[in-house]
Design a protein around this motif. Structure first.
Motif, PDB file in Angstrom:
ATOM      1  N   VAL A  62       0.838  -1.203   0.000  1.00 15.67           N
ATOM      2  CA  VAL A  62       0.000   0.000   0.000  1.00 15.67           C
ATOM      3  C   VAL A  62       0.875   1.256   0.000  1.00 15.67           C
ATOM      4  O   VAL A  62       0.611   2.223  -0.728  1.00 15.67           O
ATOM      5  CB  VAL A  62      -0.961  -0.011   1.212  1.00 15.67           C
ATOM      6  N   VAL A  63       1.943   1.247   0.802  1.00 15.70           N
ATOM      7  CA  VAL A  63       2.846   2.402   0.858  1.00 15.70           C
ATOM      8  C   VAL A  63       3.508   2.636  -0.494  1.00 15.70           C
ATOM      9  O   VAL A  63       3.615   3.782  -0.964  1.00 15.70           O
ATOM     10  CB  VAL A  63       3.900   2.202   1.981  1.00 15.70           C
ATOM     11  N   ILE A  64       3.933   1.565  -1.159  1.00 16.31           N
ATOM     12  CA  ILE A  64       4.566   1.693  -2.475  1.00 16.31           C
ATOM     13  C   ILE A  64       3.576   2.272  -3.486  1.00 16.31           C
ATOM     14  O   ILE A  64       3.928   3.135  -4.299  1.00 16.31           O
ATOM     15  CB  ILE A  64       5.090   0.326  -2.964  1.00 16.31           C
ATOM     16  N   LYS A  65       2.335   1.821  -3.436  1.00 16.03           N
ATOM     17  CA  LYS A  65       1.331   2.336  -4.379  1.00 16.03           C
ATOM     18  C   LYS A  65       1.059   3.819  -4.141  1.00 16.03           C
ATOM     19  O   LYS A  65       0.919   4.593  -5.085  1.00 16.03           O
ATOM     20  CB  LYS A  65       0.043   1.522  -4.265  1.00 16.03           C
ATOM     21  N   ILE A  66       0.986   4.232  -2.881  1.00 20.00           N
ATOM     22  CA  ILE A  66       0.774   5.648  -2.573  1.00 20.00           C
ATOM     23  C   ILE A  66       1.981   6.471  -3.024  1.00 20.00           C
ATOM     24  O   ILE A  66       1.832   7.545  -3.617  1.00 20.00           O
ATOM     25  CB  ILE A  66       0.485   5.837  -1.071  1.00 20.00           C
ATOM     26  N   MET A  67       3.179   5.949  -2.748  1.00 20.07           N
ATOM     27  CA  MET A  67       4.389   6.663  -3.169  1.00 20.07           C
ATOM     28  C   MET A  67       4.455   6.796  -4.683  1.00 20.07           C
ATOM     29  O   MET A  67       4.902   7.825  -5.202  1.00 20.07           O
ATOM     30  CB  MET A  67       5.644   5.927  -2.676  1.00 20.07           C
ATOM     31  N   THR A  68       4.007   5.786  -5.409  1.00 18.97           N
ATOM     32  CA  THR A  68       4.019   5.846  -6.862  1.00 18.97           C
ATOM     33  C   THR A  68       3.130   6.986  -7.356  1.00 18.97           C
ATOM     34  O   THR A  68       3.515   7.750  -8.251  1.00 18.97           O
ATOM     35  CB  THR A  68       3.550   4.506  -7.457  1.00 18.97           C
ATOM     36  N   GLY A  69       1.950   7.123  -6.773  1.00 26.55           N
ATOM     37  CA  GLY A  69       1.063   8.214  -7.161  1.00 26.55           C
ATOM     38  C   GLY A  69       1.639   9.578  -6.842  1.00 26.55           C
ATOM     39  O   GLY A  69       1.605  10.497  -7.662  1.00 26.55           O
ATOM     40  N   VAL A  70       2.190   9.716  -5.634  1.00 25.09           N
ATOM     41  CA  VAL A  70       2.748  11.013  -5.223  1.00 25.09           C
ATOM     42  C   VAL A  70       3.960  11.371  -6.078  1.00 25.09           C
ATOM     43  O   VAL A  70       4.099  12.520  -6.534  1.00 25.09           O
ATOM     44  CB  VAL A  70       3.111  10.989  -3.721  1.00 25.09           C
ATOM     45  N   ILE A  71       4.836  10.406  -6.320  1.00 21.88           N
ATOM     46  CA  ILE A  71       6.024  10.686  -7.128  1.00 21.88           C
ATOM     47  C   ILE A  71       5.632  11.005  -8.561  1.00 21.88           C
ATOM     48  O   ILE A  71       6.238  11.867  -9.199  1.00 21.88           O
ATOM     49  CB  ILE A  71       7.016   9.506  -7.037  1.00 21.88           C
ATOM     50  N   GLY A  72       4.610  10.352  -9.074  1.00 25.30           N
ATOM     51  CA  GLY A  72       4.126  10.688 -10.418  1.00 25.30           C
ATOM     52  C   GLY A  72       3.617  12.118 -10.487  1.00 25.30           C
ATOM     53  O   GLY A  72       3.916  12.849 -11.443  1.00 25.30           O
ATOM     54  N   LEU A  73       2.840  12.541  -9.489  1.00 27.38           N
ATOM     55  CA  LEU A  73       2.345  13.921  -9.472  1.00 27.38           C
ATOM     56  C   LEU A  73       3.478  14.936  -9.354  1.00 27.38           C
ATOM     57  O   LEU A  73       3.483  15.964 -10.042  1.00 27.38           O
ATOM     58  CB  LEU A  73       1.364  14.105  -8.309  1.00 27.38           C
ATOM     59  N   VAL A  74       4.453  14.636  -8.494  1.00 26.76           N
ATOM     60  CA  VAL A  74       5.582  15.550  -8.325  1.00 26.76           C
ATOM     61  C   VAL A  74       6.401  15.621  -9.612  1.00 26.76           C
ATOM     62  O   VAL A  74       6.856  16.704 -10.015  1.00 26.76           O
ATOM     63  CB  VAL A  74       6.456  15.122  -7.122  1.00 26.76           C
ATOM     64  N   ALA A  75       6.581  14.491 -10.291  1.00 28.55           N
ATOM     65  CA  ALA A  75       7.344  14.481 -11.542  1.00 28.55           C
ATOM     66  C   ALA A  75       6.641  15.305 -12.615  1.00 28.55           C
ATOM     67  O   ALA A  75       7.288  16.089 -13.330  1.00 28.55           O
ATOM     68  CB  ALA A  75       7.561  13.050 -12.017  1.00 28.55           C
ATOM     69  N   VAL A  76       5.333  15.150 -12.723  1.00 28.75           N
ATOM     70  CA  VAL A  76       4.584  15.938 -13.711  1.00 28.75           C
ATOM     71  C   VAL A  76       4.663  17.424 -13.382  1.00 28.75           C
ATOM     72  O   VAL A  76       4.871  18.263 -14.262  1.00 28.75           O
ATOM     73  CB  VAL A  76       3.118  15.458 -13.790  1.00 28.75           C
ATOM     74  N   ALA A  77       4.536  17.764 -12.103  1.00 29.28           N
ATOM     75  CA  ALA A  77       4.629  19.174 -11.701  1.00 29.28           C
ATOM     76  C   ALA A  77       6.015  19.737 -11.995  1.00 29.28           C
ATOM     77  O   ALA A  77       6.139  20.884 -12.452  1.00 29.28           O
ATOM     78  CB  ALA A  77       4.312  19.314 -10.209  1.00 29.28           C
ATOM     79  N   ALA A  78       7.063  18.941 -11.774  1.00 28.48           N
ATOM     80  CA  ALA A  78       8.419  19.416 -12.051  1.00 28.48           C
ATOM     81  C   ALA A  78       8.645  19.599 -13.547  1.00 28.48           C
ATOM     82  O   ALA A  78       9.290  20.577 -13.973  1.00 28.48           O
ATOM     83  CB  ALA A  78       9.443  18.444 -11.478  1.00 28.48           C
ATOM     84  N   VAL A  79       8.119  18.706 -14.362  1.00 29.98           N
ATOM     85  CA  VAL A  79       8.254  18.849 -15.812  1.00 29.98           C
ATOM     86  C   VAL A  79       7.509  20.093 -16.293  1.00 29.98           C
ATOM     87  O   VAL A  79       8.008  20.852 -17.127  1.00 29.98           O
ATOM     88  CB  VAL A  79       7.758  17.578 -16.527  1.00 29.98           C
ATOM     89  N   VAL A  80       6.330  20.329 -15.747  1.00 30.66           N
ATOM     90  CA  VAL A  80       5.565  21.526 -16.122  1.00 30.66           C
ATOM     91  C   VAL A  80       6.304  22.791 -15.687  1.00 30.66           C
ATOM     92  O   VAL A  80       6.390  23.771 -16.443  1.00 30.66           O
ATOM     93  CB  VAL A  80       4.142  21.471 -15.525  1.00 30.66           C
ATOM     94  N   TYR A  81       6.877  22.777 -14.482  1.00 31.15           N
ATOM     95  CA  TYR A  81       7.643  23.927 -13.999  1.00 31.15           C
ATOM     96  C   TYR A  81       8.857  24.177 -14.895  1.00 31.15           C
ATOM     97  O   TYR A  81       9.155  25.321 -15.251  1.00 31.15           O
ATOM     98  CB  TYR A  81       8.079  23.702 -12.552  1.00 31.15           C
ATOM     99  N   GLY A  82       9.542  23.110 -15.290  1.00 32.64           N
ATOM    100  CA  GLY A  82      10.674  23.256 -16.207  1.00 32.64           C
ATOM    101  C   GLY A  82      10.232  23.793 -17.554  1.00 32.64           C
ATOM    102  O   GLY A  82      10.930  24.610 -18.172  1.00 32.64           O
ATOM    103  N   ALA A  83       9.067  23.369 -18.024  1.00 37.27           N
ATOM    104  CA  ALA A  83       8.546  23.872 -19.301  1.00 37.27           C
ATOM    105  C   ALA A  83       8.208  25.352 -19.211  1.00 37.27           C
ATOM    106  O   ALA A  83       8.446  26.118 -20.152  1.00 37.27           O
ATOM    107  CB  ALA A  83       7.323  23.063 -19.722  1.00 37.27           C
ATOM    108  N   ILE A  84       7.663  25.765 -18.076  1.00 40.13           N
ATOM    109  CA  ILE A  84       7.359  27.188 -17.888  1.00 40.13           C
ATOM    110  C   ILE A  84       8.644  28.000 -17.858  1.00 40.13           C
ATOM    111  O   ILE A  84       8.728  29.072 -18.476  1.00 40.13           O
ATOM    112  CB  ILE A  84       6.517  27.401 -16.616  1.00 40.13           C
ATOM    113  N   LEU A  85       9.653  27.493 -17.154  1.00 34.59           N
ATOM    114  CA  LEU A  85      10.948  28.183 -17.131  1.00 34.59           C
ATOM    115  C   LEU A  85      11.547  28.268 -18.527  1.00 34.59           C
ATOM    116  O   LEU A  85      12.059  29.315 -18.941  1.00 34.59           O
ATOM    117  CB  LEU A  85      11.933  27.459 -16.208  1.00 34.59           C
TER     118      LEU A  85
END
Length: 129
Positions: A62-85
């Motif tokens: 369960v912890v791994i599945k939650i971490m996968t979702g959170v890390i996916g969201l953070v990765a998408v947010a970081a890619v979007v932030y890099g695209a804005i920059l």
């Protein structure tokens, strides 16, 4: 008028959400004598768990599945932030360099997380998924 409609929509959505949480009953399973709605007390073959070891593996899953979702969201947010920059850099090479660095770090982080999940999938009996 638009602000009023947005506020009314938020109030209705919050009321429905809170009402669903208050009036719903969780489906509780019996896990070695303990009622739980989070942990699936089944071993890798689908039978009821006899020891706490299977429950620990299920918690880890369960912890791994939650971490996968959170890390996916953070990765998408970081890619979007890099695209804005990158998109707003115009003549500033420092922003372009920072955006490329962010994208590189995201890729390295995702590869490291994939290796971690694959190793845990190998170690945990029955796998994480």
């Amino acid at each position: 008028m638009i602000k009023r409609n947005i506020i009314i929509s938020i109030v209705i959505l919050a009321t429905v959400t809170v009402g669903a949480m208050v009036f719903s009953r969780p489906a509780l399973a019996d896990c070695m004598g303990v009622k739980t709605s989070i942990i699936d007390c089944k071993d890798s073959s689908g039978k009821d768990a006899k020891t706490g070891e299977e429950a620990i593996y299920n918690i880890l899953g369960v912890v791994i599945k939650i971490m996968t979702g959170v890390i996916g969201l953070v990765a998408v947010a970081a890619v979007v932030y890099g695209a804005i920059l990158y998109g707003s850099a115009s003549d500033n090479p420092e922003n372009i360099k920072k955006a490329k660095e962010i994208w590189t770090n995201v890729v390295i982080g995702l590869i490291a997380f994939a290796f971690m999940v694959s190793i845990l999938n190998f170690i945990i009996p029955g796998g994480v998924w």
